[in-house]
Motif scaffolding. Structure first.
Motif, PDB file in Angstrom:
ATOM      1  N   GLN A 148       0.844  -1.206   0.000  1.00  0.00           N
ATOM      2  CA  GLN A 148       0.000   0.000   0.000  1.00  0.00           C
ATOM      3  C   GLN A 148       0.878   1.255   0.000  1.00  0.00           C
ATOM      4  O   GLN A 148       2.041   1.208   0.385  1.00  0.00           O
ATOM      5  CB  GLN A 148      -0.945  -0.003   1.209  1.00  0.00           C
ATOM      6  N   GLY A 149       0.281   2.346  -0.465  1.00  0.00           N
ATOM      7  CA  GLY A 149       1.020   3.611  -0.555  1.00  0.00           C
ATOM      8  C   GLY A 149       0.305   4.721   0.170  1.00  0.00           C
ATOM      9  O   GLY A 149       0.181   5.836  -0.341  1.00  0.00           O
ATOM     10  N   LYS A 150      -0.159   4.425   1.376  1.00  0.00           N
ATOM     11  CA  LYS A 150      -0.926   5.409   2.145  1.00  0.00           C
ATOM     12  C   LYS A 150      -0.026   6.527   2.655  1.00  0.00           C
ATOM     13  O   LYS A 150       1.046   6.285   3.207  1.00  0.00           O
ATOM     14  CB  LYS A 150      -1.612   4.704   3.324  1.00  0.00           C
ATOM     15  N   LEU A 161       5.357   9.515   3.050  1.00  0.00           N
ATOM     16  CA  LEU A 161       5.265   8.072   2.853  1.00  0.00           C
ATOM     17  C   LEU A 161       6.314   7.425   3.747  1.00  0.00           C
ATOM     18  O   LEU A 161       7.507   7.753   3.642  1.00  0.00           O
ATOM     19  CB  LEU A 161       5.580   7.709   1.393  1.00  0.00           C
ATOM     20  N   HIS A 459       9.357   3.273  -4.600  1.00  0.00           N
ATOM     21  CA  HIS A 459       8.463   2.900  -3.503  1.00  0.00           C
ATOM     22  C   HIS A 459       7.616   1.725  -3.988  1.00  0.00           C
ATOM     23  O   HIS A 459       6.814   1.862  -4.917  1.00  0.00           O
ATOM     24  CB  HIS A 459       7.570   4.071  -3.099  1.00  0.00           C
ATOM     25  N   THR A 462       3.555   2.022  -4.127  1.00  0.00           N
ATOM     26  CA  THR A 462       2.914   2.876  -5.135  1.00  0.00           C
ATOM     27  C   THR A 462       3.469   2.647  -6.537  1.00  0.00           C
ATOM     28  O   THR A 462       2.823   3.014  -7.523  1.00  0.00           O
ATOM     29  CB  THR A 462       3.120   4.365  -4.788  1.00  0.00           C
ATOM     30  N   LYS A 464       5.948   4.245  -7.612  1.00  0.00           N
ATOM     31  CA  LYS A 464       6.482   5.550  -8.028  1.00  0.00           C
ATOM     32  C   LYS A 464       7.936   5.703  -7.602  1.00  0.00           C
ATOM     33  O   LYS A 464       8.378   5.108  -6.618  1.00  0.00           O
ATOM     34  CB  LYS A 464       5.654   6.681  -7.411  1.00  0.00           C
ATOM     35  N   ASP A 475       8.940  13.629  -5.989  1.00  0.00           N
ATOM     36  CA  ASP A 475       8.713  12.508  -6.907  1.00  0.00           C
ATOM     37  C   ASP A 475       9.378  12.845  -8.241  1.00  0.00           C
ATOM     38  O   ASP A 475       9.559  14.008  -8.595  1.00  0.00           O
ATOM     39  CB  ASP A 475       7.227  12.196  -7.065  1.00  0.00           C
TER      40      ASP A 475
END
Length: 505
Positions: A148-150, A161, A459, A462, A464, A475
């Protein structure tokens, strides 16, 4: 009637006295058995609203700000400073009286106290503070980190993150920061250090300080991945102090170092501190260790006559020898940067494909290696690939006078780098997955001795890419990564499921 009332009253008084004496007796017995009696004020401290979470910083060395002692240190939760002790003549007690700061945290026991009244505070609203000081991770939490990328919100309001967190550059430690960031995004290494139980029971010889490196790296890893941080960056101060101590000042906070030199020392030091040897594996060798075959041939001295060279080449000493060797990373040599005479052409930065410099491990490419006395011709071929493969691109050449940097850009794909052609025939038959994807890319910018470092990391949750340079986190598009002067790269071997997903894409 009166006597009856008097008798009833007397009986009530006697019951109260007996129960009171029994209570006192029970308290004495409890104390005698070592049970602490809870102060009635413990759960009703009137000073909890004076705590200032915005000034709390537990990243620095746990030393009293006055005595510089690390024994029995308390943090003042109003101003964030550290003081020793809580007795009447202690620095913490004096500070509480002088500045009316009343709430303190013992940095070792994680217990809260009110000074100068000197009673323990018990309140569930303080759990967030102890978690920031000492984060803990369950197996379930660790298993979900890459799924997950919460985004989480820090106490100061910034979102972040976990794992993609800036590291403070105290003075000139960015060379170490990028290596620590890279390793914190290698899942097996990260998962191992997030759980202190994995290495807590390792026994080291008396007086061995190297295990401090393991403890501090584990603490840093848990802070970097903490979803409940008060701020969206971490200071590696304690980690770097352990590095300075354990490396005997080879690597310092105040002096720029080389990221590859630091990484080499750090990997070997961690492996040894975790009880690893040449035969006994550690999490370091499980993640990064591969093996290769080295073919080495001794060369006659260049000043000899041709007939003498031919005669020597027929002797056994000058025949090609084969040996097996393990590695934690592969060094890739850049071609010599061309010297352009035309002013316009000087603006052109030389480029080379990654597969060209990987040709060193084809088993056919020969390269001359010179030592103080002898010269050797060597060629290399891989026999085993690790789950995570580290490339070090040799940008710097050192001589007696100065250090030169090769600015050549290496062109590489971000995913699907197949290394099967660099394996021996036997290894090609046994190695199932030989395709790798990039997960971390360390870049050196500027001049050799006064440049700076930054890192690109993937990451996993995600998908990304992010660029981190000290406290700055942004990013970045994957296409931009290949334009940089890559220095260290970490590649992850694809599993069968990864291969299928790439094919689907």
């Amino acid at each position: 009637m009166f006597s009856l009332l008097a008798c009833t009253l007397l009986c009530s008084i006697l019951v109260c006295l007996v129960s009171y004496n029994y209570h006192i007796f029970a308290v004495v017995i409890k104390r005698g058995r070592g049970h602490a009696v809870e102060d009635r004020r413990s759960r009703h401290c009137p000073y909890l609203d004076t705590i200032n979470r915005s000034v709390l910083d537990f990243d620095f060395e746990k030393l009293c700000s006055i005595s510089l002692s690390h024994i029995n240190v308390y943090a003042c939760l109003i101003c964030g400073k550290y003081f020793q002790g809580r007795g009447q003549k202690s620095h913490a007690y004096t500070h509480s009286v002088q500045f009316s700061h009343h709430v303190f945290l013992n940095l070792h026991t994680l217990k809260f106290y009110c000074l100068p009244d000197n009673y323990e505070i018990i309140d569930s609203s303080l759990e967030d503070i102890t978690y920031v000081l000492k984060p803990t991770f369950t197996k379930q939490h660790i298993a979900g980190l890459d799924k997950q990328g919460k985004l989480y919100r820090a106490y100061d309001g910034t979102t972040y993150l976990p794992g993609i967190v800036g590291l403070n550059n105290i003075k000139a430690n960015d060379y170490a920061n990028v290596v620590l960031q890279a390793f914190s995004n290698v899942p097996p290494l990260r998962n191992y250090f997030l759980e202190e139980e994995n290495y807590r029971e390792i026994r080291r010889p008396p007086g061995d300080i190297m295990f401090l490196l393991v403890q501090r790296f584990g603490e840093l890893m848990r802070k970097l991945w903490n979803p409940r941080n008060f701020k969206a960056h971490v200071s590696p101060h304690e980690m770097l102090q352990a590095v300075v101590l354990c490396s005997k000042k080879t690597f310092q906070i105040t002096k720029q170092g080389d990221a590859v030199d630091f990484m080499t020392w750090f990997l070997n030091a961690l492996h040894g501190a975790l009880g690893g040897t040449k035969k006994k594996p550690s999490i370091i060798t499980k993640a990064f260790q591969g093996s290769m075959r080295i073919f080495s041939k001794k060369l006659p001295h260049p000043d000899l006559l041709p007939e003498e060279k031919e005669a020597l080449l027929l002797t056994e000493e000058y025949q090609e020898q084969m040996s097996e060797s393990t590695f934690l990373f592969l060094t890739l040599d850049l071609p010599t940067a061309p010297l352009y005479k035309d002013e316009k052409e000087q603006l052109i930065i030389p480029q080379v494909p990654l597969f060209n410099i990987l040709g060193k491990f084809s088993g056919t490419t020969e390269k001359e290696y010179k030592t103080y006395k002898e010269n050797f011709l060597k060629r290399f071929q891989l026999t085993k690939l690790p789950p995570y493969l580290i490339f070090c691109i040799k940008r710097f050449t050192k001589n007696n006078f100065f250090v030169e940097k090769n600015p050549t850009i290496v062109n590489f794909p971000i995913t699907n780098v197949d290394l099967s052609e660099y394996l021996t025939e036997e290894a090609q038959a046994t190695e199932k997955n030989t395709t790798y994807d990039l997960v971390a890319n360390v870049v050196h910018d500027g001049k050799p001795t006064e440049g700076s470092y930054r890192i690109h990391v993937l990451h996993h949750g995600t998908g990304k890419w992010y660029e981190m340079q000290d406290l700055q986190v942004i990013d970045i598009l994957p296409q931009m990564i290949t334009l940089s002067e890559a220095y260290i790269q970490i590649w992850k071997r694809q599993e069968s499921s990864d291969t299928n997903s790439h094919t689907a894409e």
